[in-house]
Design a protein around this motif. Structure first.
Motif, PDB file in Angstrom:
ATOM      1  N   SER A 234      -7.932 126.534  65.401  1.00 26.21           N
ATOM      2  CA  SER A 234      -8.787 127.295  64.630  1.00 26.21           C
ATOM      3  C   SER A 234      -7.492 128.203  63.630  1.00 26.21           C
ATOM      4  CB  SER A 234      -9.376 128.181  65.438  1.00 26.21           C
ATOM      5  OG  SER A 234     -10.573 127.613  66.108  1.00 26.21           O
ATOM      6  N   ARG A 235      -6.691 128.578  64.297  1.00 28.78           N
ATOM      7  CA  ARG A 235      -5.808 129.485  63.616  1.00 28.78           C
ATOM      8  C   ARG A 235      -4.965 128.737  62.696  1.00 28.78           C
ATOM      9  NH1 ARG A 235      -3.115 134.631  66.600  1.00 28.78           N
ATOM     10  NH2 ARG A 235      -5.290 135.740  67.105  1.00 28.78           N
ATOM     11  N   LEU A 236      -4.547 127.467  63.034  1.00 30.07           N
ATOM     12  CA  LEU A 236      -3.858 126.684  62.099  1.00 30.07           C
ATOM     13  C   LEU A 236      -4.722 126.440  60.878  1.00 30.07           C
ATOM     14  CD1 LEU A 236      -1.628 124.501  61.292  1.00 30.07           C
ATOM     15  CD2 LEU A 236      -2.818 122.967  62.694  1.00 30.07           C
ATOM     16  N   THR A 237      -6.043 126.203  60.915  1.00 28.65           N
ATOM     17  CA  THR A 237      -7.146 125.856  59.883  1.00 28.65           C
ATOM     18  C   THR A 237      -6.784 127.254  58.989  1.00 28.65           C
ATOM     19  OG1 THR A 237      -8.365 124.796  61.351  1.00 28.65           O
ATOM     20  CG2 THR A 237      -9.407 125.415  59.461  1.00 28.65           C
ATOM     21  N   ALA A 238      -6.897 128.525  59.607  1.00 27.14           N
ATOM     22  CA  ALA A 238      -6.802 129.448  58.540  1.00 27.14           C
ATOM     23  C   ALA A 238      -5.682 129.726  57.807  1.00 27.14           C
ATOM     24  CB  ALA A 238      -7.068 130.667  59.333  1.00 27.14           C
ATOM     25  N   VAL A 239      -4.624 129.034  58.432  1.00 27.11           N
ATOM     26  CA  VAL A 239      -3.298 129.420  57.972  1.00 27.11           C
ATOM     27  C   VAL A 239      -3.074 128.242  56.826  1.00 27.11           C
ATOM     28  CG1 VAL A 239      -0.714 129.065  58.432  1.00 27.11           C
ATOM     29  CG2 VAL A 239      -2.048 130.516  60.125  1.00 27.11           C
ATOM     30  N   LEU A 240      -3.579 127.000  57.194  1.00 27.68           N
ATOM     31  CA  LEU A 240      -3.295 126.105  56.171  1.00 27.68           C
ATOM     32  C   LEU A 240      -4.181 126.148  54.953  1.00 27.68           C
ATOM     33  CD1 LEU A 240      -3.346 122.859  58.146  1.00 27.68           C
ATOM     34  CD2 LEU A 240      -1.580 123.960  57.312  1.00 27.68           C
ATOM     35  N   GLU A 241      -5.509 127.149  55.109  1.00 34.32           N
ATOM     36  CA  GLU A 241      -6.198 127.418  53.992  1.00 34.32           C
ATOM     37  C   GLU A 241      -5.473 128.486  53.148  1.00 34.32           C
ATOM     38  OE1 GLU A 241      -9.859 128.600  55.950  1.00 34.32           O
ATOM     39  OE2 GLU A 241     -10.801 126.498  55.680  1.00 34.32           O
ATOM     40  N   ALA A 242      -4.943 129.351  53.822  1.00 34.87           N
ATOM     41  CA  ALA A 242      -4.094 130.555  53.220  1.00 34.87           C
ATOM     42  C   ALA A 242      -2.833 130.005  52.314  1.00 34.87           C
ATOM     43  CB  ALA A 242      -3.661 131.674  54.317  1.00 34.87           C
ATOM     44  N   ILE A 243      -2.164 128.980  53.084  1.00 34.13           N
ATOM     45  CA  ILE A 243      -1.038 128.361  52.532  1.00 34.13           C
ATOM     46  C   ILE A 243      -1.574 127.717  51.107  1.00 34.13           C
ATOM     47  CG2 ILE A 243       0.652 126.544  52.591  1.00 34.13           C
ATOM     48  CD1 ILE A 243       0.976 127.366  55.516  1.00 34.13           C
ATOM     49  N   GLN A 244      -2.581 126.838  51.030  1.00 27.93           N
ATOM     50  CA  GLN A 244      -3.085 125.998  50.051  1.00 27.93           C
ATOM     51  C   GLN A 244      -3.344 127.046  48.854  1.00 27.93           C
ATOM     52  OE1 GLN A 244      -6.781 123.974  50.414  1.00 27.93           O
ATOM     53  NE2 GLN A 244      -5.840 122.283  49.731  1.00 27.93           N
ATOM     54  N   GLU A 245      -4.028 128.291  49.281  1.00 30.63           N
ATOM     55  CA  GLU A 245      -4.428 129.233  48.041  1.00 30.63           C
ATOM     56  C   GLU A 245      -3.383 129.762  47.512  1.00 30.63           C
ATOM     57  OE1 GLU A 245      -7.199 131.267  45.946  1.00 30.63           O
ATOM     58  OE2 GLU A 245      -7.798 129.543  47.291  1.00 30.63           O
ATOM     59  N   HIS A 246      -2.039 130.243  48.375  1.00 29.97           N
ATOM     60  CA  HIS A 246      -1.230 131.254  48.043  1.00 29.97           C
ATOM     61  C   HIS A 246       0.290 130.899  47.957  1.00 29.97           C
ATOM     62  CE1 HIS A 246      -4.513 134.379  47.915  1.00 29.97           C
ATOM     63  NE2 HIS A 246      -4.553 134.045  49.117  1.00 29.97           N
ATOM     64  N   ALA A 247       0.559 129.723  48.365  1.00 25.07           N
ATOM     65  CA  ALA A 247       1.906 129.335  48.630  1.00 25.07           C
ATOM     66  C   ALA A 247       2.184 128.013  47.646  1.00 25.07           C
ATOM     67  CB  ALA A 247       2.351 129.024  50.029  1.00 25.07           C
ATOM     68  N   THR A 248       3.228 127.660  47.461  1.00 26.03           N
ATOM     69  CA  THR A 248       3.628 126.263  46.836  1.00 26.03           C
ATOM     70  C   THR A 248       4.010 125.229  47.821  1.00 26.03           C
ATOM     71  OG1 THR A 248       6.194 127.244  46.546  1.00 26.03           O
ATOM     72  CG2 THR A 248       4.743 127.369  44.617  1.00 26.03           C
ATOM     73  N   VAL A 249       3.552 124.267  47.788  1.00 32.04           N
ATOM     74  CA  VAL A 249       3.692 123.100  48.658  1.00 32.04           C
ATOM     75  C   VAL A 249       4.107 121.659  47.933  1.00 32.04           C
ATOM     76  CG1 VAL A 249       2.613 121.628  50.429  1.00 32.04           C
ATOM     77  CG2 VAL A 249       1.839 123.886  50.184  1.00 32.04           C
ATOM     78  N   ALA A 250       5.262 121.264  48.290  1.00 33.52           N
ATOM     79  CA  ALA A 250       5.800 120.195  47.695  1.00 33.52           C
ATOM     80  C   ALA A 250       5.940 118.930  48.492  1.00 33.52           C
ATOM     81  CB  ALA A 250       6.974 120.511  46.773  1.00 33.52           C
ATOM     82  N   ASP A 251       6.040 117.771  48.004  1.00 32.49           N
ATOM     83  CA  ASP A 251       6.382 116.508  48.882  1.00 32.49           C
ATOM     84  C   ASP A 251       7.836 116.378  48.763  1.00 32.49           C
ATOM     85  OD1 ASP A 251       7.162 113.884  49.570  1.00 32.49           O
ATOM     86  OD2 ASP A 251       4.715 113.393  49.429  1.00 32.49           O
ATOM     87  N   LEU A 252       8.629 116.473  50.118  1.00 36.05           N
ATOM     88  CA  LEU A 252       9.800 116.452  50.155  1.00 36.05           C
ATOM     89  C   LEU A 252      10.511 115.130  49.573  1.00 36.05           C
ATOM     90  CD1 LEU A 252      12.410 118.127  51.012  1.00 36.05           C
ATOM     91  CD2 LEU A 252      12.302 116.876  53.196  1.00 36.05           C
ATOM     92  N   LYS A 253       9.803 113.980  49.907  1.00 38.37           N
ATOM     93  CA  LYS A 253      10.294 112.661  49.131  1.00 38.37           C
ATOM     94  C   LYS A 253      10.423 112.963  47.621  1.00 38.37           C
ATOM     95  CE  LYS A 253       9.608 107.658  49.713  1.00 38.37           C
ATOM     96  NZ  LYS A 253       8.815 106.876  50.447  1.00 38.37           N
ATOM     97  N   ILE A 254       9.163 113.219  47.397  1.00 41.69           N
ATOM     98  CA  ILE A 254       9.268 113.088  45.653  1.00 41.69           C
ATOM     99  C   ILE A 254      10.417 114.376  45.158  1.00 41.69           C
ATOM    100  CG2 ILE A 254       7.729 113.791  43.825  1.00 41.69           C
ATOM    101  CD1 ILE A 254       5.399 112.705  45.299  1.00 41.69           C
ATOM    102  N   VAL A 255      10.379 115.459  45.711  1.00 47.44           N
ATOM    103  CA  VAL A 255      11.368 116.606  45.317  1.00 47.44           C
ATOM    104  C   VAL A 255      12.748 115.668  45.217  1.00 47.44           C
ATOM    105  CG1 VAL A 255      12.684 118.394  45.949  1.00 47.44           C
ATOM    106  CG2 VAL A 255      10.106 118.408  46.002  1.00 47.44           C
ATOM    107  N   ILE A 256      13.039 115.084  46.345  1.00 48.19           N
ATOM    108  CA  ILE A 256      14.501 114.524  46.514  1.00 48.19           C
ATOM    109  C   ILE A 256      14.451 113.349  45.316  1.00 48.19           C
ATOM    110  CG2 ILE A 256      16.023 113.175  47.838  1.00 48.19           C
ATOM    111  CD1 ILE A 256      15.047 114.817  50.167  1.00 48.19           C
ATOM    112  N   SER A 257      13.716 112.442  45.196  1.00 42.09           N
ATOM    113  CA  SER A 257      13.814 111.210  44.773  1.00 42.09           C
ATOM    114  C   SER A 257      13.709 111.604  43.029  1.00 42.09           C
ATOM    115  CB  SER A 257      12.562 110.039  44.803  1.00 42.09           C
ATOM    116  OG  SER A 257      11.423 110.658  44.521  1.00 42.09           O
ATOM    117  N   GLN A 258      13.130 112.661  42.562  1.00 40.37           N
ATOM    118  CA  GLN A 258      13.156 113.027  41.393  1.00 40.37           C
ATOM    119  C   GLN A 258      13.959 114.118  41.027  1.00 40.37           C
ATOM    120  OE1 GLN A 258       9.156 113.880  40.258  1.00 40.37           O
ATOM    121  NE2 GLN A 258       8.352 111.819  40.743  1.00 40.37           N
TER     122      GLN A 258
END
Length: 213
Positions: A74-98
């Motif tokens: 339950s807490r993971l759900t709330a944290v992921l929603e907050a991260i999605q709303e307020h933080a930057t999330v990137a795909d590590l493989k794409i960051v490296i390849s590009q």
């Protein structure tokens, strides 16, 4: 149903305390998305899976342990929603390849994870993955893995974890990680995971002509 094999409970609890304030690690809302291939679980899809019902650990007889696991999810759900709303999330493989800068708050990673060395008495263990010519090292607390049980001063792996920790087998996983540092000259990345999901094996026997069925 996907199987969560690692949950950083202490970090999830810490982030959960700030999630209700609309802030996760004091970052601004500049969230980014990345695509995942077939059989992989992207960040957006993880939220759906969490709400649909992720499994963490096997069956337990203790009602207290059951409630603890339900609270963690339950807490993971709330944290992921907050991260999605307020933080930057990137795909590590794409960051490296590009060749993009390592400037995101969190990174999605899907890779085969392996354990280079196993010490049953140590409180921590490293997971290693090869991503686009870089070596990713994840520092993990053993107590955050499902399927690791304490016997005295030793941690004993059971079920699938035996292949990972004692069998030198690389297992397919997807997770959300926070970079702690880089060594670009040696192409090393150092991080710790918020969670890790064990992905299903995806192998094609048609690629192995010498395999008899």
């Amino acid at each position: 149903m996907r199987y969560v094999c690692y949950l950083s409970k202490e970090r999830i609890d810490s982030l959960f305390e700030t999630a209700f304030d609309g802030i996760v690690d004091e970052v601004k809302a500049t969230s980014s998305r990345s695509a995942s291939g077939d059989g992989e679980v992207g960040f957006g899809a993880v939220l759906h899976l969490v709400k649909a019902g992720l499994k963490f650990g096997g069956k337990v007889a203790s009602s207290t342990e059951t409630k603890r696991r339900q609270t963690a999810i339950s807490r993971l759900t709330a944290v992921l929603e907050a991260i999605q709303e307020h933080a930057t999330v990137a795909d590590l493989k794409i960051v490296i390849s590009q060749r993009r800068p390592f400037d995101a708050d969190w990174y999605e990673v899907t890779a085969r994870m392996r354990v280079p060395a196993w010490d049953p008495a140590s409180a921590a263990v490293d997971l290693i993955a090869d991503i686009e010519g870089f070596t990713l090292k994840l520092s993990c607390a053993k107590e955050n893995f499902s399927g690791l049980y304490r016997e005295g001063d030793r941690m004993i792996p059971t079920s699938t974890n035996r292949y990972l920790f004692e069998g030198s087998l690389a297992l397919p996983m997807t997770g959300l990680i926070r970079l702690a540092g880089t060594d670009l000259e040696r192409r090393l990345l150092f991080a710790s995971p918020l969670y890790l999901i064990l992905n299903p094996v995806d192998e094609n026997l048609g690629e192995y002509n010498d395999v008899e069925i």
